[in-house]
Write a protein that holds these residues in place. Structure first.
Motif, PDB file in Angstrom:
ATOM      1  N   GLU A   1       0.839  -1.197   0.000  1.00  0.00           N
ATOM      2  CA  GLU A   1       0.000   0.000   0.000  1.00  0.00           C
ATOM      3  C   GLU A   1       0.877   1.251   0.000  1.00  0.00           C
ATOM      4  OE1 GLU A   1      -0.268  -2.593   1.934  1.00  0.00           O
ATOM      5  OE2 GLU A   1      -2.356  -3.312   1.934  1.00  0.00           O
ATOM      6  N   HIS A   2       1.979   1.187   0.742  1.00  0.00           N
ATOM      7  CA  HIS A   2       2.918   2.309   0.799  1.00  0.00           C
ATOM      8  C   HIS A   2       3.534   2.566  -0.581  1.00  0.00           C
ATOM      9  CE1 HIS A   2       5.877   5.000   2.661  1.00  0.00           C
ATOM     10  NE2 HIS A   2       6.787   4.395   1.915  1.00  0.00           N
ATOM     11  N   ALA A   3       3.898   1.487  -1.281  1.00  0.00           N
ATOM     12  CA  ALA A   3       4.484   1.640  -2.615  1.00  0.00           C
ATOM     13  C   ALA A   3       3.494   2.292  -3.567  1.00  0.00           C
ATOM     14  CB  ALA A   3       4.924   0.276  -3.157  1.00  0.00           C
TER      15      ALA A   3
ATOM     16  N   SER B   1       2.483   6.699  -6.587  1.00  0.00           N
ATOM     17  CA  SER B   1       1.489   7.555  -7.253  1.00  0.00           C
ATOM     18  C   SER B   1       1.820   9.028  -7.038  1.00  0.00           C
ATOM     19  CB  SER B   1       0.090   7.238  -6.723  1.00  0.00           C
ATOM     20  OG  SER B   1      -0.277   5.908  -7.017  1.00  0.00           O
ATOM     21  N   TYR B   2       2.262   9.345  -5.838  1.00  0.00           N
ATOM     22  CA  TYR B   2       2.641  10.732  -5.537  1.00  0.00           C
ATOM     23  C   TYR B   2       3.835  11.160  -6.398  1.00  0.00           C
ATOM     24  CZ  TYR B   2       4.220  14.816  -2.893  1.00  0.00           C
ATOM     25  OH  TYR B   2       4.613  16.081  -2.534  1.00  0.00           O
TER      26      TYR B   2
ATOM     27  N   LYS C   1       5.028   2.289 -12.378  1.00  0.00           N
ATOM     28  CA  LYS C   1       3.969   1.847 -11.486  1.00  0.00           C
ATOM     29  C   LYS C   1       4.586   1.556 -10.127  1.00  0.00           C
ATOM     30  CE  LYS C   1       0.130  -1.461 -11.147  1.00  0.00           C
ATOM     31  NZ  LYS C   1      -0.841  -0.412 -10.791  1.00  0.00           N
ATOM     32  N   GLY C   2       3.915   2.004  -9.068  1.00  0.00           N
ATOM     33  CA  GLY C   2       4.453   1.794  -7.734  1.00  0.00           C
ATOM     34  C   GLY C   2       5.798   2.464  -7.604  1.00  0.00           C
ATOM     35  N   MET C   3       6.770   1.711  -7.106  1.00  0.00           N
ATOM     36  CA  MET C   3       8.118   2.236  -6.904  1.00  0.00           C
ATOM     37  C   MET C   3       9.067   1.800  -8.021  1.00  0.00           C
ATOM     38  SD  MET C   3       7.720   3.891  -4.031  1.00  0.00           S
ATOM     39  CE  MET C   3       8.964   3.978  -2.764  1.00  0.00           C
ATOM     40  N   PHE C   4       8.531   1.695  -9.222  1.00  0.00           N
ATOM     41  CA  PHE C   4       9.308   1.354 -10.418  1.00  0.00           C
ATOM     42  C   PHE C   4       8.980   2.414 -11.459  1.00  0.00           C
ATOM     43  CE2 PHE C   4       9.820  -0.923 -14.488  1.00  0.00           C
ATOM     44  CZ  PHE C   4      11.092  -1.447 -14.341  1.00  0.00           C
TER      45      PHE C   4
ATOM     46  N   SER D   1       9.846   7.438   1.688  1.00  0.00           N
ATOM     47  CA  SER D   1       8.689   8.161   2.243  1.00  0.00           C
ATOM     48  C   SER D   1       8.252   9.333   1.367  1.00  0.00           C
ATOM     49  CB  SER D   1       9.040   8.685   3.633  1.00  0.00           C
ATOM     50  OG  SER D   1      10.011   9.718   3.536  1.00  0.00           O
ATOM     51  N   ILE D   2       7.112   9.922   1.716  1.00  0.00           N
ATOM     52  CA  ILE D   2       6.651  11.136   1.040  1.00  0.00           C
ATOM     53  C   ILE D   2       7.679  12.253   1.231  1.00  0.00           C
ATOM     54  CG2 ILE D   2       4.906  12.962   1.064  1.00  0.00           C
ATOM     55  CD1 ILE D   2       3.878  10.494  -0.300  1.00  0.00           C
TER      56      ILE D   2
END
Length: 483
Positions: free
Chosen positions: A340-342, A347-348, A369-372, A424-425
């Motif tokens: 969920e964090h990814a 997305s941010y 997508k996500g952290m990629f 993190s954000i």
């Protein structure tokens, strides 16, 4: 017990040059970093300077995560031996791992690296199908052993490579921005079909030449090719063509697995719930920096391999310590809701990178997508000419601001984001702010396109993209796009 000797950075460099093979390259070769410790998404050099790590997809749940470290230490103090002895760690982890896959992917082989996993996948596929021919994607990289260099255009088509084997068939990667077919000319649906038809043509060629296909071997999202996300429906069509030609479908999840994409545990699942490979390979993030990997396959393929009579034994594959670490990584992914964090942070970042695209003409495409994620830098948005030297410069300037990023793709012009997924954000804001600063400074330099420091000092010489010496200015060398 004596403490290990502490070396100066200069001494470390000198000893490395003397004792380590010259083909073992460093990041930031003109000014390499000496990293002494790390935590979460941060790395620290010998002077205690903190760097934000946007490179390490290996330390998946964060550098030195205390739960993972504790699991390793505890099991190492009890037992470590090979998998020819019964041990609960092995079977309980296999049960946990296979529960995340579609039902037919139910048998595990444990090994030590992504290269070992992919090499074993080739053996499984050849034994099961009786065929040798493999279809790979252009710009693909699957590992450093001979069998994998043979199916990795990223290696065999560049200096030191021996070229394409007659049993290897290279399909154009389904890159909708810079590939053979692009979104300038075709809809997403048309792109999916056109790229899949290229694979079908190779299936037909292999069938005519050799009687059938062994395997279609591809990352579920391509990394070294420049953070490529295939169009929806692509794998569905490709898998059908390959299976019709007698082949199996191998999903290389070494880079993109274990929840990096956020929405799914495995990146192939992003193409649809009905997309089920025959073999899946895992690696890098599985042990959070510890060498452990796996191959997951069907009962039928595993039994055909066993029926040859040749035992498969891997000394360290599946040892109790490695499996305890892998299990702890799963704990952290689940307990800290990292998928969920990814999704949230990824997305941010996509949103913020697209804001930078609106502001800076050099950004031609933002994807992932996500952290990629990838940012494709261009000299001209209309022609999409790659901004290779500029990408190297951006990474150099980010490093000076204590941000570690890399670039890749066939032209080394794609900024690659593949951080630990605990990023993190706040980390995202730091990255975006400093990237904005660098791009703004480039634009504000009146002579940046006429032979200045920015566009005139870099030559890309590693063979993975075209040379980029501008206006005959003095050059620095970028290795893998990183100065």
């Amino acid at each position: 017990m004596t403490e290990p000797k502490t070396l100066t950075k200069t001494e470390t460099i000198a000893l490395r040059k003397k004792l380590i093979g010259p083909s073992c390259k460093l990041f930031f070769r003109s000014d390499p970093l000496k990293i002494l410790r790390a935590s979460g998404s941060y790395m620290y050099d010998e002077e205690g300077v903190r760097y934000l790590d946007c490179i390490n997809n290996v330390c998946h749940v964060g550098h030195c995560h205390p739960h993972v470290v504790a699991a390793a230490s505890k099991q190492m103090g009890i037992l470590n031996t090979n998998s020819r002895f019964l041990h609960d760690n092995l079977v309980l982890y296999a049960d946990r791992l296979t529960a995340t896959f579609p039902k037919k992917l139910s048998v595990c082989f444990f090994v030590n690296s992504g290269s070992e996993a992919n090499d074993l996948a080739i053996r499984l596929a050849r034994t099961y199908t009786g065929h040798k021919d493999i279809i790979t994607l252009d710009h693909a990289y699957h590992g450093h052993v001979i069998s994998l260099i043979d199916i990795s255009p990223y290696k065999f088509n560049h200096p030191g490579g021996e070229g394409q084997r007659d049993w290897v068939h290279v399909a154009p990667v389904a890159d909708v921005y810079r590939g053979k077919y692009t979104n300038k000319d075709y809809t997403v649906e048309e792109l999916s079909t056109k790229y899949a038809d290229e694979v079908k043509a190779l299936c037909d060629k292999a069938t005519e030449k050799s009687g059938g296909v062994c395997a279609f071997f591809a990352e579920s999202m391509q990394s070294c090719g420049g953070q490529i996300i295939y169009p929806p429906g692509y794998l569905r069509q490709v898998y059908a063509h390959v299976r019709a030609a007698g082949g199996v479908c191998v999903a290389d999840e070494v880079q993109v697995g274990f929840g990096r994409v956020g929405s799914h545990m495995w990146a192939f699942q992003c193409q649809g719930d009905d997309i089920v490979p025959d073999i899946v390979t895992l690696g890098k993030p599985m042990g959070n920096g510890h060498p452990v990997s796996a191959v997951i396959t069907t009962r039928e393929i595993a039994e055909s391999f066993g029926a040859t009579g040749m035992e498969y034994f891997n000394t360290f594959g599946g040892n109790p310590v490695s499996i305890a670490i892998a299990n702890a990584v799963f704990d952290v992914i689940e307990n800290e809701n990292l998928m969920e964090h990814a999704t949230e942070v990824g997305s941010y970042l996509l949103q913020e990178f697209n804001k930078l695209k609106d502001k800076h003409e050099i950004i031609g495409d933002v994807r992932g997508k996500g952290m990629f994620l990838g940012i494709d830098l261009v000299k001209n948005r209309e022609t999409r000419e790659p901004a290779t030297a500029e990408a190297a410069y951006v990474n150099k300037k980010l490093k000076e601001r204590h941000i570690l990023l890399s670039n890749d793709g066939p032209y080394l012009n794609v900024l690659k984001f593949k951080s630990p997924i605990v990023f993190s954000i706040e980390d995202a804001n730091e990255l975006v702010q400093k990237l904005d600063e660098v791009l703004t400074e480039m634009e504000q330099a009146e002579n940046c396109l006429s032979g200045s420091e920015i566009s005139g000092k870099f030559t890309i010489t590693n063979g993975h993209g075209p040379s980029s010496k501008i206006n005959g200015c003095p050059t620095q060398t970028a290795v893998n796009g990183v100065i």
